[in-house]
Design a protein around this motif. Structure first.
Motif, mmCIF file in Angstrom:
data_model
loop_
_atom_site.group_PDB
_atom_site.id
_atom_site.type_symbol
_atom_site.label_atom_id
_atom_site.label_comp_id
_atom_site.label_asym_id
_atom_site.label_seq_id
_atom_site.Cartn_x
_atom_site.Cartn_y
_atom_site.Cartn_z
ATOM 1 N N GLY A 1 0.855 -1.185 0.000
ATOM 2 C CA GLY A 1 0.000 0.000 0.000
ATOM 3 C C GLY A 1 0.886 1.228 0.000
ATOM 4 N N LYS A 2 0.298 2.357 0.358
ATOM 5 C CA LYS A 2 1.037 3.614 0.339
ATOM 6 C C LYS A 2 0.944 4.298 1.701
ATOM 7 N N GLU A 3 2.093 4.396 2.359
ATOM 8 C CA GLU A 3 2.169 5.226 3.562
ATOM 9 C C GLU A 3 2.564 6.643 3.152
ATOM 10 N N ALA A 4 3.459 6.747 2.164
ATOM 11 C CA ALA A 4 3.755 8.040 1.539
ATOM 12 C C ALA A 4 2.711 8.240 0.444
ATOM 13 N N GLU B 1 8.285 5.722 1.926
ATOM 14 C CA GLU B 1 8.032 4.930 0.723
ATOM 15 C C GLU B 1 9.179 3.955 0.497
ATOM 16 N N HIS B 2 8.881 2.854 -0.188
ATOM 17 C CA HIS B 2 9.857 1.792 -0.460
ATOM 18 C C HIS B 2 10.499 1.288 0.828
ATOM 19 N N ARG B 3 9.632 0.918 1.760
ATOM 20 C CA ARG B 3 10.128 0.358 3.022
ATOM 21 C C ARG B 3 9.020 -0.454 3.680
ATOM 22 N N TRP B 4 9.408 -1.286 4.610
ATOM 23 C CA TRP B 4 8.436 -2.083 5.348
ATOM 24 C C TRP B 4 7.663 -1.181 6.300
ATOM 25 N N ALA B 5 6.409 -1.513 6.534
ATOM 26 C CA ALA B 5 5.538 -0.641 7.316
ATOM 27 C C ALA B 5 4.665 -1.456 8.258
ATOM 28 N N ASP B 6 4.152 -0.767 9.275
ATOM 29 C CA ASP B 6 3.155 -1.354 10.173
ATOM 30 C C ASP B 6 1.742 -1.009 9.727
#
Length: 200
Positions: free
Chosen positions: A87-90, A109-114
């Motif tokens: 998905g998109k956090e940024a 962006e382009h990283r693991w997220a919660d």
């Protein structure tokens, strides 16, 4: 090939007209479901997942904007990240009250997220089936993502493009504390809607 599952929640429309609109948009297969207003968003989302048969499932919000390469980019992100959900956090957000486009969380962006934006969730079918939505209307996206993480799955925040979250001005007032928080925690990209920049 794209299959669209559409659920009419508390309102109705003529099937033939919906099918005609889908054909005009280049969608080969449209599945129409109906539910009354008493059903929760979580229950409706589970019904939509069950009605589809694609290997990849994407959740769309009817009031946000998605670029023509959105699904392809999300599918590529699933592939190269190996995540269960992307998905998109940024992401870009349009504030109608001041006619401005704001970039939120550019460093995410382009990283693991919660947690990624609910309207941007795309995942393998097995992810949606094994961790269904809770039967609720508020917090269903967050609870879903927590369940994915608890089951050992990974969530990946892809790039910021091909999506604009729309925040409409309400009729009773055109400004809100929520808008102020968005501005305080984001960067104004520019005034007007930045479709040509974001929706590649």
């Amino acid at each position: 090939e794209v299959q669209l599952a559409l659920l009419l929640h508390g309102f109705d429309a003529v099937d033939a007209e919906l099918q005609a609109l889908a054909r005009e948009a280049g969608i080969a297969e449209l599945i129409v479901l109906r539910a009354d207003r008493t059903t929760s968003l979580g229950a409706n989302l589970n019904r939509l997942v069950e009605a589809t048969d694609g290997e990849i499932v994407a959740k769309f919000d009817d009031d946000d904007l998605y670029g023509q390469h959105y699904l392809a980019d999300a599918s590529f992100a699933l592939d190269y990240s190996g995540a269960e959900l992307v998905g998109k956090e940024a992401r870009y957000l349009y504030l109608e009250a001041i006619d401005a486009t704001v970039l939120q969380n550019p460093h995410r962006e382009h990283r693991w997220a919660d947690l990624v934006g609910g309207p941007t969730m795309v995942g393998h079918r097995s992810t949606w089936v094994s961790t269904p939505f809770e039967d609720r209307t508020l917090g269903e996206d967050t609870a879903f993502q927590r369940a994915v993480l608890s089951a050992g799955g990974g969530i990946y925040s892809a790039d910021r493009y091909n999506f604009i979250q729309m925040r409409s001005a309400r009729a009773d007032h055109t400004w809100s504390i929520g808008d102020e928080r968005i501005l305080a925690n984001g960067t104004v990209h520019g005034f007007g809607r930045a479709d040509s920049h974001v929706l590649l």
